[in-house]
Design a protein around this motif. Structure first.
Motif, mmCIF file in Angstrom:
data_model
loop_
_atom_site.group_PDB
_atom_site.id
_atom_site.type_symbol
_atom_site.label_atom_id
_atom_site.label_comp_id
_atom_site.label_asym_id
_atom_site.label_seq_id
_atom_site.Cartn_x
_atom_site.Cartn_y
_atom_site.Cartn_z
ATOM 1 N N UNK A 60 0.837 -1.213 0.000
ATOM 2 C CA UNK A 60 0.000 0.000 0.000
ATOM 3 C C UNK A 60 0.867 1.255 0.000
ATOM 4 N N UNK A 61 2.022 1.195 0.664
ATOM 5 C CA UNK A 61 2.931 2.358 0.677
ATOM 6 C C UNK A 61 3.432 2.649 -0.735
ATOM 7 N N UNK A 62 3.867 1.613 -1.452
ATOM 8 C CA UNK A 62 4.284 1.803 -2.845
ATOM 9 C C UNK A 62 3.120 2.276 -3.704
ATOM 10 N N UNK A 63 1.916 1.758 -3.402
ATOM 11 C CA UNK A 63 0.724 2.174 -4.150
ATOM 12 C C UNK A 63 0.411 3.647 -3.944
ATOM 13 N N UNK A 64 0.513 4.115 -2.698
ATOM 14 C CA UNK A 64 0.276 5.536 -2.415
ATOM 15 C C UNK A 64 1.288 6.412 -3.156
ATOM 16 N N UNK A 65 2.541 5.976 -3.113
ATOM 17 C CA UNK A 65 3.602 6.728 -3.776
ATOM 18 C C UNK A 65 3.350 6.812 -5.285
ATOM 19 N N UNK A 66 2.869 5.723 -5.847
ATOM 20 C CA UNK A 66 2.619 5.648 -7.285
ATOM 21 C C UNK A 66 1.495 6.585 -7.706
ATOM 22 N N UNK A 67 0.381 6.535 -7.005
ATOM 23 C CA UNK A 67 -0.768 7.349 -7.429
ATOM 24 C C UNK A 67 -0.515 8.830 -7.166
ATOM 25 N N UNK A 68 0.204 9.153 -6.085
ATOM 26 C CA UNK A 68 0.522 10.560 -5.803
ATOM 27 C C UNK A 68 1.464 11.129 -6.869
ATOM 28 N N UNK A 69 2.377 10.292 -7.363
ATOM 29 C CA UNK A 69 3.275 10.732 -8.442
ATOM 30 C C UNK A 69 2.470 11.010 -9.711
ATOM 31 N N UNK A 70 1.489 10.153 -9.989
ATOM 32 C CA UNK A 70 0.639 10.336 -11.173
ATOM 33 C C UNK A 70 -0.214 11.604 -11.035
ATOM 34 N N UNK A 71 -0.726 11.844 -9.836
ATOM 35 C CA UNK A 71 -1.546 13.035 -9.590
ATOM 36 C C UNK A 71 -0.712 14.302 -9.796
ATOM 37 N N UNK A 72 0.492 14.289 -9.250
ATOM 38 C CA UNK A 72 1.378 15.448 -9.376
ATOM 39 C C UNK A 72 1.657 15.763 -10.850
ATOM 40 N N UNK A 73 1.933 14.722 -11.632
ATOM 41 C CA UNK A 73 2.236 14.932 -13.050
ATOM 42 C C UNK A 73 0.986 15.391 -13.817
ATOM 43 N N UNK A 74 -0.170 14.859 -13.452
ATOM 44 C CA UNK A 74 -1.421 15.264 -14.102
ATOM 45 C C UNK A 74 -1.647 16.760 -13.913
ATOM 46 N N UNK A 75 -1.395 17.240 -12.715
ATOM 47 C CA UNK A 75 -1.586 18.671 -12.431
ATOM 48 C C UNK A 75 -0.572 19.522 -13.193
ATOM 49 N N UNK A 76 0.648 19.006 -13.342
ATOM 50 C CA UNK A 76 1.666 19.724 -14.121
ATOM 51 C C UNK A 76 1.208 19.877 -15.569
ATOM 52 N N UNK A 77 0.503 18.860 -16.070
ATOM 53 C CA UNK A 77 0.000 18.902 -17.446
ATOM 54 C C UNK A 77 -1.185 19.847 -17.599
ATOM 55 N N UNK A 78 -1.732 20.272 -16.460
ATOM 56 C CA UNK A 78 -2.902 21.146 -16.507
ATOM 57 C C UNK A 78 -4.221 20.405 -16.462
ATOM 58 N N UNK A 79 -4.152 19.116 -16.165
ATOM 59 C CA UNK A 79 -5.390 18.337 -16.025
ATOM 60 C C UNK A 79 -6.009 18.605 -14.655
ATOM 61 N N UNK A 80 -7.316 18.741 -14.636
ATOM 62 C CA UNK A 80 -8.019 18.952 -13.374
ATOM 63 C C UNK A 80 -8.256 17.590 -12.733
#
Length: 803
Positions: free
Chosen positions: A555-575
């Motif tokens: 679950x720790x690796x899973x949290x790290x993975x999805x948070x990384x994806x969220x961060x990149x999505x926001x950088x792209x300008x995705x809501x």
């Protein structure tokens, strides 16, 4: 003389004959004959794990074990073997005896011996032990050398054989023609005027049957005498001779009812292929019908979380088997009224026939998957549905352990332990249009593979990492796992995923409408279910391979993975609108979404795909609660369901309709008008009283209740009127007009006239609260739902005003 028999395995069992165990394999030959194969050569065994400080004195342990031998079931062999236990090389003594039941007794005695760390694999059932050791799987074809014993008066089969040599597999899953299975669906109707049906008093008035040859039949009681119904049912089964019997909730209701009812009226329920044996409750809560595979389709429906209401008629409509509008619908508690009235009885018969047609239709949808799940796990079809997903995976792991020379750990009683779970974002409240849901493909299994997670790979001392080419360290929690060699779970999961890939590739060789394509498709689904269960299994306290630290790390690796994806999505300008465990809800900008998928796959090393697209989706501020309108017009309601046990049918209906109006039209006023219309009809007595019945189950005897809940009061009134009520009975009640508490105004539904219904209670405590679970988020008040009509207002106006 032995002959070569080619057959498909259906099931296994065993009996003690002349003080020795005999394995019974039930099968169908490739030319369609029903057979039994007996194997008298196999003996039960278990392992004594030798303590590390006694490995040099293993023969002393062997000698001590031999001295425990008992005349009733002697120890016929005790030998030292080299095994692995949690991936580490260990010495063990394989202890073989004669009678399977004696294994438990020996297990306890052996554990107490000096030099023995534990007794292992003593709780694996004998018939399953045989299947594991001989590498036999249900619905798979084998060739075996066996001697023909002809017909036997003890078995209802075409031939009985004695096995001489171990069966060998013939081919893969589609290269031979598996003989067609005979399938029979059944459903029972019970005459009960006193609440929940009770087999000690209430007769079975109709048994409806549909079989794979297209026959449909209604077996009817002689008014209220059901002896002939049960006898005709027994005769039909023995005559048609099904391989598979299907029902809906039959393990919990139909079979237990028939078993108890037959016992009460003195009828022997002799429907098995083993002469003299009757159906009986077995492991995992399923009913065993020897020689036939009894499948309760409800077991599979329970796992279909997208289906909110799991009645037979709702499920049949959802799966495209039968529309509710095209069938007869009768509430079960009104069945006696239809049976008593000669004019209504034909409608009851049509209802019973519709029930069994729906059941058979569900079987056509569900059985192909169930059969493949049975084949993949190695668990017989009648058990695999009834057991939880953790047990299914565990049987698969036990077979893998046998192949990898791993000892299977014991199941140990443990207390529930909690650990930090997945990321669940607080959603952006409101209505959002054009939203895509991105789903990480098999996130947790892939994390387990990538980081070699398992109870046998965990490292406690950082200095040991050098021996294993280094360690993977889980973020936040810091648990370490060796990089190499691959652990038990990684190996099993890689094999599962590789096998699924092979199956999916094979699918492409056949047209989508071909039987071969369907078989492969159902198998790849079964393999996916097992792989996805692996993470949850490690955190399940009943698991043999339980590992809290492993689950915590994943679950720790899973949290790290999805948070990384969220961060990149926001950088792209995705809501980013919402995120939950392994899925992300973002605005659907096609090019930006493509870039996000590319980042996750190339930079993070995990697969992510588009799962669904919502035309419109509404979120509250609460997690795991939203309503979405899919592109094809279907509604997706999550977390809003009126799940409380004390909601009437009308309240549930209202909530679903409100959600549909809000998302399809965006018109709050229309939803308000709909509620007002329901309120008006309710006050005018135009709502059927059947939609107002509230159902609640008695969990104990009436006398044991300290507080007078409505269903308890209703149950007391039933008892005073001469009805039997007991724990487990479902009590249906209506709240009537009058003074006093709600509980004091609860009456059994069949004692209430529609004019006495307290409509204001239903408005204030059922209809309006159900609607407000959604409408309150748009600023609608309870007062508005009961007031006169106001000006038009859309939900988009509402949120625009809020900005």
């Amino acid at each position: 003389m032995p002959e070569a028999i080619e057959f498909v395995l259906l099931d296994s069992s065993y009996e003690i004959v002349g003080k020795e165990p005999v394995i019974i394999l039930w099968g169908v030959t490739l030319d369609g004959k029903r057979i039994v194969l007996l194997d008298r050569r196999f003996r039960p065994y278990f392992y004594a794990l030798i303590s590390r400080d006694y490995e040099g004195k293993a023969e002393e342990v062997v000698a001590a074990i031999r001295r425990l031998s008992m005349a009733k079931s002697p120890i016929i062999e005790a030998k030292v073997v080299s095994k692995k236990y949690f991936g580490r090389p260990r010495k063990a003594v394989k202890v073989t005896t004669v009678i399977p039941e004696s294994v438990r007794e020996y297990r306890e005695a052996v554990k107490k011996l000096e030099g023995v760390e534990d007794s292992l694999e003593a709780d694996i059932r004998f018939a399953m032990r045989y299947l594991i050791d001989k590498k036999l799987y249900p619905f798979t074809a084998y060739r075996v050398r066996a001697e023909n014993a002809g017909r036997s008066p003890g078995f209802r089969v075409d031939s009985v054989y004695t096995i001489v040599e171990d069966p060998e597999p013939i081919a893969d899953i589609t290269s031979i023609d598996i003989p067609e299975m005979r399938v029979l669906a059944f459903d029972i109707e019970v005459y009960s005027k006193r609440g929940s049906p009770n087999p000690s008093r209430d007769p079975v008035i109709i048994i409806s049957i549909k079989d794979s040859k297209g026959n449909e039949k209604l077996l009817e009681a002689n008014n209220y005498d059901d002896r002939n119904v049960l006898r005709e049912f027994i005769e039909y089964i023995r005559s048609f001779d099904p391989d598979i019997i299907v029902g809906y909730n039959s393990n919990n209701f139909d079979w237990p009812y028939l078993i108890e009812r037959a016992h009460r009226i003195g009828v022997k329920l002799d429907v098995t292929r083993r002469v003299g044996a009757e159906p009986s409750m077995s492991v995992y809560g399923h009913v065993s019908v020897q020689g036939r595979l009894n499948v309760d389709l409800y077991n599979y429906v329970e796992e279909m979380h997208e289906i909110k209401v799991k009645t037979l008629e709702e499920v049949a409509e959802y799966l495209g088997v039968m529309r509710k509008s095209e069938r007869v619908l009768i509430e079960w508690w009104r069945i006696p009224d239809y049976w008593d009235d000669e004019k209504k009885r034909p409608l009851l018969k049509r209802y019973a026939l519709d029930d069994v047609r729906a059941t058979y239709g569900l079987a056509e949808k569900i059985l192909p998957f169930a059969i493949q799940l049975s084949t993949v796990t190695g668990v017989p079809l009648d058990q695999v549905g009834a057991m939880g997903v953790g047990f299914r995976l565990e049987w698969y792991l036990m077979r893998a352990a046998h192949d990898m020379n791993e000892l299977v750990p014991n199941r140990v009683k443990r207390r529930e332990e909690s650990y930090k779970g997945a990321v669940v974002l607080k959603p952006l409240k409101g209505v959002h249009e054009n939203v895509v849901v991105l789903d990480f493909s098999s996130m947790y299994p892939n994390i387990m593979i990538k980081y070699n997670v398992g109870p046998d790979t965990i490292i406690d001392d950082p200095s040991e990492c050098e021996k294993y080419s280094g360690c993977y360290v889980a973020p936040e929690v810091g648990h370490m796992f060796r990089r190499s060699p691959s652990g038990f779970f990684k190996t099993v999961l890689e094999n599962l995923i590789a096998l699924r890939k092979q199956v999916r590739e094979k699918m492409k060789e056949f047209p989508p409408d071909s039987p071969e394509y369907r078989i492969y498709d159902e198998r790849q689904k079964a393999l996916k279910v097992l792989a996805n269960a692996s993470y949850g299994y490690m955190g399940w306290v009943h698991a043999r391979w339980y590992c809290k630290r492993c689950a915590e790390a994943v679950t720790a690796w899973g949290r790290n993975l999805i948070l990384s994806a969220i961060e990149y999505a926001r950088k792209l300008g995705l809501k980013v609108i919402y995120g939950d465990t392994d899925s992300l809800f973002v605005t659907y900008d096609i090019e930006k979404v493509k870039k996000l998928i590319e980042f996750v796959e190339k930079q993070l090393g995990f697969e992510i795909k588009i799962d669904k697209v919502y035309k419109r989706v509404f979120f509250t501020e609460a997690k795991k609660r939203y309503v979405g309108l899919l592109e094809d017009g279907r509604m997706d309601i999550v977390g809003f369901e009126a799940v409380r046990g004390d909601w009437c049918e009308l309240a549930k209906e209202v909530q679903e309709k409100v959600a549909e109006i809000i998302l399809k039209t965006g018109d709050i006023n229309r939803a308000i008008s709909y509620i007002r219309e329901v309120v008006r009809k309710l006050r005018e007595g135009k709502i059927p009283i059947t939609k107002l019945v509230i159902w609640k189950t008695l969990t104990k005897r009436i006398e044991e209740y300290e507080h007078e809940a409505p269903h308890v009061t209703a149950a007391r009134r039933m008892k005073e009127a001469g009805y039997d009520v007991a724990p487990g009975d479902k009590i249906g009640y209506i709240i009537v007009k009058g003074h006093g508490s709600i509980s004091s105004r609860a009456y059994p539904y069949f004692m209430v006239d529609s004019s006495k219904v307290d409509t204001e209670y239903y408005i204030d405590h059922q209809i309006v609260p159900a609607a407000m679970r959604i409408l309150s988020y748009f600023g609608v008040t309870e007062k508005q739902l009961k007031a006169a009509s106001s000006g038009h207002r859309s939900l988009f106006d509402f949120f625009a005003a809020k900005k």
